[in-house]
Design a protein around this motif. Sequence first.
Motif, short mmCIF file in Angstrom:
data_model
loop_
_atom_site.label_atom_id
_atom_site.label_comp_id
_atom_site.label_asym_id
_atom_site.label_seq_id
_atom_site.Cartn_x
_atom_site.Cartn_y
_atom_site.Cartn_z
N ASP A 208 0.85 -1.20 0.00
CA ASP A 208 0.00 0.00 0.00
C ASP A 208 0.88 1.24 0.00
OD1 ASP A 208 -2.20 -1.51 0.10
OD2 ASP A 208 -2.63 -1.17 2.23
N GLY A 209 0.53 2.17 -0.79
CA GLY A 209 1.24 3.45 -0.75
C GLY A 209 2.41 3.53 -1.71
N GLN A 211 2.73 2.50 -5.02
CA GLN A 211 2.34 3.05 -6.33
C GLN A 211 1.83 4.48 -6.19
OE1 GLN A 211 3.01 1.38 -9.21
NE2 GLN A 211 2.59 3.40 -10.08
N ARG A 212 1.10 4.73 -5.06
CA ARG A 212 0.58 6.10 -4.86
C ARG A 212 1.74 7.10 -4.79
NH1 ARG A 212 0.41 8.71 -0.43
NH2 ARG A 212 0.48 6.90 0.96
N ARG A 213 2.79 6.75 -4.08
CA ARG A 213 3.92 7.68 -3.97
C ARG A 213 4.61 7.89 -5.32
NH1 ARG A 213 4.92 4.57 0.76
NH2 ARG A 213 3.99 5.61 2.53
N ASP A 215 3.20 7.62 -8.19
CA ASP A 215 2.30 8.44 -9.02
C ASP A 215 2.35 9.90 -8.59
OD1 ASP A 215 1.54 6.19 -10.42
OD2 ASP A 215 -0.34 5.90 -9.31
N GLU A 216 2.44 10.14 -7.28
CA GLU A 216 2.50 11.54 -6.80
C GLU A 216 3.72 12.26 -7.36
OE1 GLU A 216 -0.01 10.84 -2.64
OE2 GLU A 216 2.17 11.12 -2.53
#
Length: 261
Positions: A208-209, A211-213, A215-216
């Motif tokens: 968790d987190g 891919q989000r990071r 992408d950010e």
Amino acid sequence: MSEDVEPDEDARSAAQAAEFDTVADWTAQAAAALSPAHRIPAACRGSGGPPALDWLLDRCRVGPTTRLIDVGAGIGGPAAYAAGRTGVRPLLIEPQPGACRAARRLFGLDVVQADALALPIADHCCDVVWSLGVLDTVPDQAACLAEISRCLASSGVVGLLAYVASTDIDEPDTNHFPRPGELTALLSGAGLEPIDRTPLAELGPVPDGWQRRADEVDHEVARRHGDHPLWQQAANQERGVVRLIDTGQVTGQLYLLRRSP
Ligand SMILES: C[S@@+](CC[C@H](N)C(=O)[O-])C[C@H]1O[C@@H](n2cnc3c(N)ncnc32)[C@H](O)[C@@H]1O
């Protein structure tokens, strides 16, 4: 590689400079401006993240004294992940100056600017050689694998992430994805044999987190530079490769290799 699949060299060089020189610098700047936790996810540009890196680290038995080189290291995410998990001090080898600067700036790693086709490494002195998501971008895949094999100690292993085309596909100018039989022949021609192998898709999901990071950071780079032609060129290129992967035309294959007896 046969002439009918040889990508145009000027197109390849220009595309690589856009993605791994200019945009690499921009990525390092954006990641540094966000948070330390953004750095490694943003700097893994072909390696699939922790599931693939853990698979490699466990099988390559990397520890603090392992002599590990990462060929085509990009902006250093995989090598930094290895250093953080095992205490190893890897040497990164990467031809694009922007990516070299980015790896030093983000992670303080040792980086040599050099080409995989002429590695500045003595014969048989590496315990582990990684090359992750690089093979499809090099102009002479046989020479790249021969160089990797030359650097490997007799007891050493190679961690290779190769993107392979399942059938004949419409390739971008910038990449040549070997067919499975072609990759087998390339490895054997370089005196390398598989000890273990897995499709990237069969490994677990990234945490968790992660891919989000990543992408950010990409969104921040787009916000700062999205109207620049070099960003647009790099983004188009990346989209083309992602489409081939998403449609199953190209798959990531992780290999653990050793020198053939
Ligand atoms: C998709 S990126 C992967 C980067 C990194 N291995 C990772 O997993 O994040 C491909 C990398 O291969 C490098 N590369 C391309 N041609 C190369 C060559 N002839 N010798 C060494 N590296 C090369 C590019 O500059 C780029 O950094």
